[in-house]
Design a protein around this motif. Structure first.
Motif, PDB file in Angstrom:
ATOM      1  N   GLU A  93      -4.208   4.181  -8.338  1.00  0.00           N
ATOM      2  CA  GLU A  93      -5.452   4.780  -7.835  1.00  0.00           C
ATOM      3  C   GLU A  93      -5.506   6.242  -8.255  1.00  0.00           C
ATOM      4  O   GLU A  93      -4.636   7.038  -7.893  1.00  0.00           O
ATOM      5  CB  GLU A  93      -5.527   4.671  -6.307  1.00  0.00           C
ATOM      6  CG  GLU A  93      -6.843   5.248  -5.814  1.00  0.00           C
ATOM      7  CD  GLU A  93      -6.929   5.484  -4.322  1.00  0.00           C
ATOM      8  OE1 GLU A  93      -6.164   4.880  -3.545  1.00  0.00           O
ATOM      9  OE2 GLU A  93      -7.779   6.309  -3.937  1.00  0.00           O
ATOM     10  N   GLU A 136       0.455  -0.647  -4.791  1.00  0.00           N
ATOM     11  CA  GLU A 136      -0.633   0.319  -4.931  1.00  0.00           C
ATOM     12  C   GLU A 136      -0.041   1.703  -4.765  1.00  0.00           C
ATOM     13  O   GLU A 136       0.828   1.919  -3.912  1.00  0.00           O
ATOM     14  CB  GLU A 136      -1.700   0.076  -3.859  1.00  0.00           C
ATOM     15  CG  GLU A 136      -2.960   0.924  -3.995  1.00  0.00           C
ATOM     16  CD  GLU A 136      -2.973   2.246  -3.252  1.00  0.00           C
ATOM     17  OE1 GLU A 136      -3.930   3.008  -3.404  1.00  0.00           O
ATOM     18  OE2 GLU A 136      -1.989   2.543  -2.514  1.00  0.00           O
ATOM     19  N   HIS A 142       0.833  -1.202   0.000  1.00  0.00           N
ATOM     20  CA  HIS A 142       0.000   0.000   0.000  1.00  0.00           C
ATOM     21  C   HIS A 142       0.869   1.255   0.000  1.00  0.00           C
ATOM     22  O   HIS A 142       1.704   1.437   0.888  1.00  0.00           O
ATOM     23  CB  HIS A 142      -0.886  -0.018   1.257  1.00  0.00           C
ATOM     24  CG  HIS A 142      -1.866   1.103   1.330  1.00  0.00           C
ATOM     25  ND1 HIS A 142      -1.980   1.917   2.425  1.00  0.00           N
ATOM     26  CD2 HIS A 142      -2.788   1.541   0.433  1.00  0.00           C
ATOM     27  CE1 HIS A 142      -2.940   2.808   2.197  1.00  0.00           C
ATOM     28  NE2 HIS A 142      -3.441   2.592   1.004  1.00  0.00           N
ATOM     29  N   ASP A 172      -0.982   6.273  -5.483  1.00  0.00           N
ATOM     30  CA  ASP A 172      -2.023   7.281  -5.722  1.00  0.00           C
ATOM     31  C   ASP A 172      -1.507   8.319  -6.713  1.00  0.00           C
ATOM     32  O   ASP A 172      -0.349   8.738  -6.627  1.00  0.00           O
ATOM     33  CB  ASP A 172      -2.369   7.982  -4.402  1.00  0.00           C
ATOM     34  CG  ASP A 172      -2.696   6.980  -3.321  1.00  0.00           C
ATOM     35  OD1 ASP A 172      -3.776   6.388  -3.381  1.00  0.00           O
ATOM     36  OD2 ASP A 172      -1.834   6.763  -2.432  1.00  0.00           O
ATOM     37  N   HIS A 222      -0.398  11.012  -2.172  1.00  0.00           N
ATOM     38  CA  HIS A 222      -1.688  10.626  -1.579  1.00  0.00           C
ATOM     39  C   HIS A 222      -2.593  11.791  -1.205  1.00  0.00           C
ATOM     40  O   HIS A 222      -3.709  11.910  -1.702  1.00  0.00           O
ATOM     41  CB  HIS A 222      -1.491   9.730  -0.353  1.00  0.00           C
ATOM     42  CG  HIS A 222      -2.793   9.332   0.248  1.00  0.00           C
ATOM     43  ND1 HIS A 222      -3.415  10.050   1.248  1.00  0.00           N
ATOM     44  CD2 HIS A 222      -3.642   8.312  -0.048  1.00  0.00           C
ATOM     45  CE1 HIS A 222      -4.572   9.488   1.551  1.00  0.00           C
ATOM     46  NE2 HIS A 222      -4.737   8.427   0.775  1.00  0.00           N
ATOM     47  N   LYS A 279      -6.799   9.772  -7.853  1.00  0.00           N
ATOM     48  CA  LYS A 279      -7.466  10.640  -6.885  1.00  0.00           C
ATOM     49  C   LYS A 279      -8.187  11.752  -7.654  1.00  0.00           C
ATOM     50  O   LYS A 279      -7.581  12.438  -8.481  1.00  0.00           O
ATOM     51  CB  LYS A 279      -6.431  11.266  -5.938  1.00  0.00           C
ATOM     52  CG  LYS A 279      -5.762  10.265  -4.993  1.00  0.00           C
ATOM     53  CD  LYS A 279      -6.701   9.782  -3.916  1.00  0.00           C
ATOM     54  CE  LYS A 279      -6.014   8.918  -2.870  1.00  0.00           C
ATOM     55  NZ  LYS A 279      -6.957   8.057  -2.142  1.00  0.00           N
TER      56      LYS A 279
HETATM   57 MG    MG Z   1      -4.602   4.673  -2.393  1.00  0.00          MG
END
Ligand code: MG
Ligand code: G3P
Length: 250
Positions: free
Chosen positions: A113, A39, A12, A41, A54, A115
């Motif tokens: 991911e 993972e 993560h 962001d 993030h 955002k």
């Molecule tokens: Mg994330």
């Protein structure tokens, strides 16, 4: 049947226990450990570059202030993204997504991911697709977002990519919902991940990778639930817990 040998380990934000999150130091460590997936962001700075970060605000994980969306790439690159974590990481930079793609190079799954809230990056789907178009390992990418309009746009523009529905709720008939944009993954908050939901997803051919699952009790519970992947801040201890060989280069 998923077990300790086959469950996928996802780092993560690159693994938040061992290095500052979302930095090249964390990603290198994750690759050295041979995690199954990373993972991260993605957001966009004011000059248009996609950067790996993030929070929408710079202050927690850099020595800067203000929004990522408001700083130029040059300004962002002057910031220290490592010292807040440990002085050993002083000088660590905010990476671009392109740099991480080059580093990972298909060696593991990359969960990107996007955002898009609370700050909204209009057209970020197009920027992302333009960047990953030349990635030689598209089958190793999983694109996710809490903004499901982003997922729908990605599905319409580039249906070849694997999508994950991100959510922190127990949704009614997740498989039917995921099917509306062809998502093959469900990434629930672990608190809202239940055995019946996992079972329902599996029956529909959807893999379930909950986040953020930390500590032995939680890992045991996740395994019992038969999740396909575990997104954790602490991949190293998870690998030990699972009895996997660890090959970290120092
Ligand atoms: Mg994330
Ligand atoms: O993608 C899973 C997880 O990272 C979602 O939450 O806030 O850690 O990005 P967050």
């Amino acid at each position: 049947m998923v077990d300790a040998k086959t469950v996928k380990v996802f780092a993560h934000r690159g693994g938040r226990e061992w290095a500052p999150e979302n930095t090249m130091a964390a990603f290198r460590q994750a690759l050295d450990l041979r995690v199954d997936g990373i993972e991260l962001d993605v957001q966009r700075c004011s000059t248009g570059e996609l950067v790996v970060f993030h929070d929408e605000d710079l202050s927690r994980t850099t020595n800067g202030v203000g929004l990522v969306a408001d700083v130029s790439f040059d300004e962002l690159r002057r910031l220290d993204a490592g010292s807040w974590f440990d002085k050993e990481f002083k000088g660590e930079k905010v990476p671009t997504l392109e740099e991480v793609l080059n580093l990972v190079g298909g060696k593991c799954i990359l969960n990107i991911e996007v955002k898009n809230a609370p700050v909204s990056y209009e057209g970020i789907e197009d920027d992302l697709l333009a960047l990953i178009e030349s990635y030689p390992h598209p089958e190793t990418l999983i694109l996710s977002s809490f903004d499901h309009y982003v997922l729908r746009n990605l599905a319409q523009k580039a249906p070849q990519y694997q999508l994950a529905v991100l959510a922190d709720a127990v949704l009614i008939d997740l498989p039917a919902y995921a099917a509306t944009f062809g998502a093959r993954y469900f990434h629930p908050c672990f608190d809202s991940c239940r055995p019946d939901v996992v079972e329902q997803c599996h029956q529909a051919g959807i893999c379930v990778n909950p986040w953020t699952v930390n500590g032995r009790k939680a890992w045991s519970r996740a395994l019992k639930m038969q999740v396909d992947g575990i997104v954790t801040d602490d991949p190293e201890d998870l690998m030990v817990f699972l009895g996997r060989a660890v090959a970290v280069t120092v």
